[in-house]
Motif scaffolding. Sequence first.
Motif, PDB file in Angstrom:
ATOM      1  N   ALA A 142       3.991   9.429 -34.355  1.00 42.93           N
ATOM      2  CA  ALA A 142       4.439  10.278 -32.906  1.00 42.93           C
ATOM      3  C   ALA A 142       4.501   9.058 -31.838  1.00 42.93           C
ATOM      4  N   ASP A 188      10.697  12.424 -33.509  1.00 46.36           N
ATOM      5  CA  ASP A 188      10.898  13.494 -32.704  1.00 46.36           C
ATOM      6  C   ASP A 188      10.377  14.777 -33.124  1.00 46.36           C
ATOM      7  N   VAL A 224       5.722  15.107 -29.443  1.00 47.67           N
ATOM      8  CA  VAL A 224       6.689  15.464 -30.395  1.00 47.67           C
ATOM      9  C   VAL A 224       6.728  16.931 -30.911  1.00 47.67           C
TER      10      VAL A 224
END
Length: 445
Positions: free
Chosen positions: A204, A219, A240
């Motif tokens: 992340a 992402d 994310v």
Amino acid sequence: MTTPIELARVDLRGRTPAIAELRSALPRGGVDVDSVLHHVRPVVEAIRDRGVEAALEYGERFDGVLPAAVRVPAAELEKALDQLDSTVRAALEESIARARRVHADQRRTDKVTEVVPGGTVTERWVAVERVGLYVPGGNAVYPSSVVMNVVPAQTAGVGSLVVASPPQVRFGGLPHPTILAAAALLGVEEVWAVGGAQAVALLAYGGVDTTGAALEPVDLITGPGNIYVTAAKRLVRGLVGIDAEAGPTEIAVLADATADPVHVAADLISQAEHDVLAASVLVTDSAALADAVDAALNAQLPVVKHAHRVREALSGRQSGIVLVDDIEQGLRVVNAYAAEHLEIQTRDAAAVAARVRCAGAIFLGPYAPVSLGDYCAGSNHVLPTAGCARHSSGLSVQTFLRGIHVVEYTEAALKDVAGHVVALSHAEDLPAHGQAVTARFEALS
């Protein structure tokens, strides 16, 4: 002498409980993610603040090994593939081929809708830029999870992906070589030797490896894991995307008197093999089959490799037999249960399955066991657990795609609908919304 196992029974015959009562009556285990958040939050925050240094520190504490670097060298991927057992390689290649065949048909195409002459809305499907695919390494080795995560991501057109899997003491701080080999077979070039909550956090937030190379954040994070992985996914969700909060694996078998108790018992055992928290549930209108399945379980358990783990899972509150009056009531039960994996072993299994509304995946008849789906059916085995199949789907190409609406109107088309926009803007007491439309025509007049 080992005590014979007898699955706990829930007898619903002769009564029709409301849905809420039914859900609470069914065998269900699960885990309390909230209970570990206070353990996981400091891990996530440390990695947010200190990056790779913190990730490696926690990895050494939890995995017992300190890799020289997070990113696995390309040469190690190639070496793992070169040394992979030829039989396993052939099986993985077949699994990949079948998964690619199925997932190729999931790819969406852009769609242009002409709303009015001169006014169009295009739904454009765009792949997520970069994804992190988590592959656990606890009780078992999961090269199949590499396949199930990577294939739909690649098919969706994800341009950048990284597989993260825990470092192993016996492999010098690298993930299991079969994991590395599977990644190499799929053309994955980036693998991180990091596991657990620290892997999720590093995916992340990203960081800088010990080599000085950038570890770019992702992402979207997908893939199953234990309760600590799940808690970390909850904590980074929003920063994310995540696929789901996966719980312990589960199987439900809806069966009548035509089912083979040996097959049913083998399938319940195969799911219980995963974890002591795994759920194995039989739903049947045949008390004779229930008795026969208990007998078959006890006949098979002595030769099961992980018998202790299986026995604990089958004895837990998450496993059991649900007795129903008929298959009609059985359908109501399995729809309320919403199993990750649902087997239908009944007369006219296809017709029965057509009436199932809540399941991660459905396996029809005596020759489609869940283990086929785990490896080589072509379907995806990353599926919703803990009743989430009532509202969520398994991993697919769609998981890695975003739909973007592209709106295009001509002057005439906008002018034609301007009055409606103004009316609705006033109804919502947002008059500037309407003015944003009328201003275009006032400027022209």
